[in-house]
Design an enzyme around this catalytic site. Sequence first.
Site, mmCIF file in Angstrom:
data_model
loop_
_atom_site.group_PDB
_atom_site.id
_atom_site.type_symbol
_atom_site.label_atom_id
_atom_site.label_comp_id
_atom_site.label_asym_id
_atom_site.label_seq_id
_atom_site.Cartn_x
_atom_site.Cartn_y
_atom_site.Cartn_z
ATOM 1 N N ASP A 16 -12.422 -8.805 4.151
ATOM 2 C CA ASP A 16 -13.677 -8.725 3.385
ATOM 3 C C ASP A 16 -14.231 -10.123 3.135
ATOM 4 O O ASP A 16 -15.437 -10.351 3.206
ATOM 5 C CB ASP A 16 -13.452 -8.016 2.044
ATOM 6 C CG ASP A 16 -13.902 -6.564 2.091
ATOM 7 O OD1 ASP A 16 -13.738 -5.951 3.167
ATOM 8 O OD2 ASP A 16 -14.424 -6.059 1.082
ATOM 9 N N ASP A 75 -6.425 -6.960 4.009
ATOM 10 C CA ASP A 75 -7.545 -6.270 3.365
ATOM 11 C C ASP A 75 -8.474 -7.290 2.713
ATOM 12 O O ASP A 75 -9.693 -7.267 2.918
ATOM 13 C CB ASP A 75 -7.004 -5.296 2.309
ATOM 14 C CG ASP A 75 -8.123 -4.568 1.589
ATOM 15 O OD1 ASP A 75 -9.058 -4.112 2.267
ATOM 16 O OD2 ASP A 75 -8.067 -4.473 0.348
ATOM 17 N N LYS A 79 2.767 -15.394 2.037
ATOM 18 C CA LYS A 79 3.011 -16.081 0.767
ATOM 19 C C LYS A 79 4.523 -16.325 0.701
ATOM 20 O O LYS A 79 5.227 -15.882 -0.221
ATOM 21 C CB LYS A 79 2.509 -15.198 -0.390
ATOM 22 C CG LYS A 79 2.517 -15.879 -1.742
ATOM 23 C CD LYS A 79 1.403 -16.904 -1.919
ATOM 24 C CE LYS A 79 1.539 -17.617 -3.251
ATOM 25 N NZ LYS A 79 0.659 -18.788 -3.378
ATOM 26 N N TYR A 128 0.827 -1.212 0.000
ATOM 27 C CA TYR A 128 0.000 0.000 0.000
ATOM 28 C C TYR A 128 0.862 1.264 0.000
ATOM 29 O O TYR A 128 0.459 2.297 -0.511
ATOM 30 C CB TYR A 128 -0.896 0.028 1.250
ATOM 31 C CG TYR A 128 -2.243 -0.626 1.082
ATOM 32 C CD1 TYR A 128 -2.357 -1.934 0.646
ATOM 33 C CD2 TYR A 128 -3.409 0.075 1.391
ATOM 34 C CE1 TYR A 128 -3.597 -2.533 0.514
ATOM 35 C CE2 TYR A 128 -4.650 -0.520 1.261
ATOM 36 C CZ TYR A 128 -4.740 -1.820 0.821
ATOM 37 O OH TYR A 128 -5.973 -2.401 0.694
HETATM 38 C C1 IPM Z 1 -10.362 -1.082 4.182
HETATM 39 C C2 IPM Z 1 -10.614 -0.369 2.883
HETATM 40 C C3 IPM Z 1 -9.435 0.538 2.570
HETATM 41 C C4 IPM Z 1 -8.198 -0.332 2.490
HETATM 42 C C5 IPM Z 1 -9.602 1.385 1.301
HETATM 43 C C6 IPM Z 1 -10.842 2.229 1.344
HETATM 44 C C7 IPM Z 1 -8.388 2.222 1.026
HETATM 45 O O1 IPM Z 1 -10.861 -1.279 1.856
HETATM 46 O O2 IPM Z 1 -10.221 -0.398 5.212
HETATM 47 O O3 IPM Z 1 -10.313 -2.306 4.191
HETATM 48 O O4 IPM Z 1 -7.938 -0.951 1.457
HETATM 49 O O5 IPM Z 1 -7.462 -0.386 3.478
HETATM 50 MN MN MN Z 2 -10.919 -3.366 2.512
#
Ligand code: IPM
Ligand code: MN
Length: 372
Positions: free
Chosen positions: A249, A245, A189, A142
């Site tokens: 999700d 990340d 990984k 990132y």
């Molecule tokens: C999260 C979000 C953020 C990330 C985005 C909005 C930059 O997806 O907090 O998981 O990728 O960290």
């Molecule tokens: Mn995210």
Amino acid sequence: MQLKIALLGGDGIGPEVLAQSVKCLKAIEETFNHRFEFVEAPFGAIAMTGSGRPLPDETLALCQESDAILFGAIGALEYDNNPEAKVRPEQGLLRLRKELGLFASIRPIKMFPAFLENSPLKRNIVDHTDLVIFRELTGGIYFGKKTLSEDGTTASDLCTYSESEISRIAHLAFKAAKKRRKKVTLVDKANVLESSRLWRKTVTNIAQSYPDISFECLFIDNAAVQMMLNPRQFDVILTDNMFGDILSDQGSVILGSVGLLPSASVGLENAMFEPFHGSYPQAKGKNIANPVASILSSAMLLQHFGLDEEANAIVAAVHKSFVKKVVTTDVLGSSKYGTDYVGDFISENIVESDDNPSINDENIGLGKSTII
Ligand code: IPM
Ligand code: MN
């Protein structure tokens, strides 16, 4: 307790869901006799309209001097659909995390009994899921150097980690595991990436100073599968910025909606509390967004300051909203309740735990249902 809380509503549904959290925190103030000062500040695409910058200096200064930050959501379609955009709202969030040194994102994925019906996965798989992801938040791909060749046909993003960046979050993860089921899983990984091999070496060394914690390593591809097949096998998952990340999700599928999941982003001096979900611009202003992720993020805020009973009062009220089916349509398609109504219901049902015996099953409301 007295707390100054910065409110960054941000974009899309952010301000709407944040408003529900504020209702809940005000109910906590009254019920438990605390004093919270709320200060709003512009952030994200909405701030860019005025200043051209997603994180104005005054917003950063406010965050630095506050005890905690509650954040709504960030991102807007006009930028998502424009790969040429030079500045993006998300950069504001990344810069805020970096400036405040919020190196650990703590993302619990916990199945409450009332959420069970909502999962698209089989009940016997998701029942009693209780894991927490420790995602490194201020390093890795990132924040590495980015390049784009002049002709625009070649691009790169560098993933860099130092031993100290890895070890500070690793210690947090092991300490959290001590208070939980005493297991840490490092997800990486290491069969391909040099940065992952450094993670593995560093964390394996650290694991030796926590002999009561069982430690294992999984490759990210396998971890993604394992999380869907048997999420109960996980207690604390430790991983880098990008894998965390994605995995977080994916983990939201276990609960059936990304609108249910809170997080805490912590550093040595600051702490910010943010839902997992994005800004969902299509729902902005429609009063349909689920406020629960934001409300549970405010419970994590309380927990961060040692206010466990208060945090649990919020969790118990959320649980009650599920039992009574006072939920938004992402949870129950036929529901007629909107964001506001759900927020009202939850905040009005915040009571001291002794007053709420009906939801004492699973220890919710008994002061034992901590989120992480
Ligand atoms: C999260 C979000 C953020 C990330 C985005 C909005 C930059 O997806 O907090 O998981 O990728 O960290
Ligand atoms: Mn995210």
